[in-house]
Design an enzyme around this catalytic site. Structure first.
Site, mmCIF file in Angstrom:
data_model
loop_
_atom_site.group_PDB
_atom_site.id
_atom_site.type_symbol
_atom_site.label_atom_id
_atom_site.label_comp_id
_atom_site.label_asym_id
_atom_site.label_seq_id
_atom_site.Cartn_x
_atom_site.Cartn_y
_atom_site.Cartn_z
ATOM 1 N N ARG A 148 0.823 -1.223 0.000
ATOM 2 C CA ARG A 148 0.000 0.000 0.000
ATOM 3 C C ARG A 148 0.858 1.275 0.000
ATOM 4 O O ARG A 148 0.534 2.269 0.642
ATOM 5 C CB ARG A 148 -0.926 0.029 1.229
ATOM 6 N N GLU A 204 -5.449 4.394 5.732
ATOM 7 C CA GLU A 204 -5.148 4.141 4.323
ATOM 8 C C GLU A 204 -5.622 5.277 3.407
ATOM 9 O O GLU A 204 -4.838 5.808 2.619
ATOM 10 C CB GLU A 204 -5.726 2.798 3.890
ATOM 11 N N SER A 229 -10.771 -0.603 2.701
ATOM 12 C CA SER A 229 -10.058 -0.714 3.982
ATOM 13 C C SER A 229 -9.677 0.679 4.472
ATOM 14 O O SER A 229 -9.053 1.437 3.719
ATOM 15 C CB SER A 229 -8.774 -1.518 3.825
#
Ligand code: EPU
Length: 337
Positions: free
Chosen positions: A163, A333, A237
């Site tokens: 990520r 995130e 997420s």
């Protein structure tokens, strides 16, 4: 270039928050993008680059110019067992996955149903069910806002990690992703290493799955667990899975023997944030008009009429609680604006 003023962004963010942009333009080619950047410099205004708006939380109206990336085009060149696929930043990610699969080009099937546009894929290095997009990327085409020119960055120079990429760092902020170049395979040999994928294929009695069967199964799992942003606003997420020291993991294991852990090459252990949040009792909780999704504890949702400040407050409370209970810091995130 057409600039609109006071434009509602409700359709441009997957949380469905009703904020507005002081100025807004959609760019369909590099010349428009160049003009838009020059406009911000001339008018001394900040700019915000927006793709599908599926990884951003708007907590207020946007000052300056929102540049919506609407560059389109998918060009496929087959060479023997591989194909190079150039995808413009404004293409819808899931439609690209469907398109390549139906053309007999394999490698994106595990990444089905991820919301957003192709240009955003390398920024957070989207990943799911055992695959990260960096494994399929050969290069990323960018517009360099500093030198005001186009560049092609080889994947090896993009600093990809879980990520993460160069584009999330201060050094990478000068670049706007305009297209991605993928290398796909004409050989139907999907990656089936992720536990949930293996289990779901087994339930269907599929032993040697085709890429199409992997695609269908990923779609089934995601549809069951993750809310459709068109129905319940969300950004997938909300936290990254934390990677913790082995010592902390061992201590946690004594108190929580069923805590899952996945060792990394560095010796540290990746633990599912969803598990920590779920066991802390947050799953399905509501606060104002926002909450934690009932089927996946990692997803924060807008039940309708919520706003970004409520989401930010809920996220803070969860982060504090997880730190207090387990000594683990959860990293957000999506980008908070
Ligand atoms: N779990 C819980 N409670 C929950 C959900 C999951 O305890 O509510 C546990 C599961 O039992 C399992 C573990 O957490 O042991 C992992 O769950 P899952 O396989 O659903 O994956 P995840 O870690 O929750 C990550 C990605 C997802 C991606 C899936 C599948 C991150 C931050 N999230 O979720 O990505 O789809 O794996 O690969 O890495 C996204 O980035 O937006 C996203 C949805």
């Amino acid at each position: 270039m057409i600039i609109e003023n006071n434009k509602s962004l409700i359709r441009f963010n997957s949380f469905g928050f009703d904020v507005s942009a002081e100025h807004y333009t959609a760019v369909e080619n590099i010349a428009d993008l160049h003009d838009a950047i020059c406009w911000t410099l001339e008018h001394k205004k900040p700019c915000l680059i927006l793709g599908g708006g599926s990884n951003i939380v708007f907590t207020r109206n946007v000052e300056g110019l929102v540049i919506h990336m609407a560059l389109k085009g998918v060009d496929i060149t087959e060479q023997g067992k591989t194909a190079t696929v150039r995808v413009a930043a404004g293409e819808n990610w899931h439609k690209l996955v469907e398109k390549t699969l139906s053309r007999g080009l394999f490698g994106l099937e595990n990444l089905a149903l991820i919301p957003g546009q192709a240009g955003a894929a390398p920024i957070q290095n989207i990943g799911a069910y055992g695959i990260e997009v960096c494994q399929r990327l050969s290069s990323v085409e960018v517009y360099d806002t500093q030198d005001r020119c186009e560049r092609t960055l080889p994947a090896a120079e993009c600093d990809f990690a879980y990520r993460h990429s160069l584009f999330k760092t201060p050094a990478g902020r000068r670049y706007i992703v305009t297209a991605i170049n993928l290398i796909l395979s004409t050989v139907d040999a999907p990656d089936v290493t992720y536990r949930a994928l293996i289990d779901n294929l087994a339930k269907k009695n599929i032993v040697t799955p085709s890429a199409r069967q992997v695609f269908d199964t990923v779609c089934d799992i995601r549809t069951q667990k993750l809310p459709d942003p068109a129905v319940i606003g969300n950004a997938g997420s909300f936290f990254k899975n934390p990677v913790i020291k082995r010592q902390l993991f061992d201590t946690l294991k004594t108190n929580y023997p069923d805590l899952p852990g996945f060792p990394e090459d560095t010796g540290r252990i990746k633990v599912p944030a969803a598990w920590l949040i779920d066991r802390a009792g947050w799953k399905g909780q509501r606060s104002d008009r926002v909450g934690v999704h009932r089927a996946q504890a990692l997803v924060l949702v807008n039940h309708g009429g919520g706003n970004g400040q409520q989401i930010a407050m809920l996220a803070d409370k969860i982060q504090q609680d997880i730190l207090q209970r387990y000594g683990v810091h959860l990293e957000r995130e999506p980008m908070l604006y």
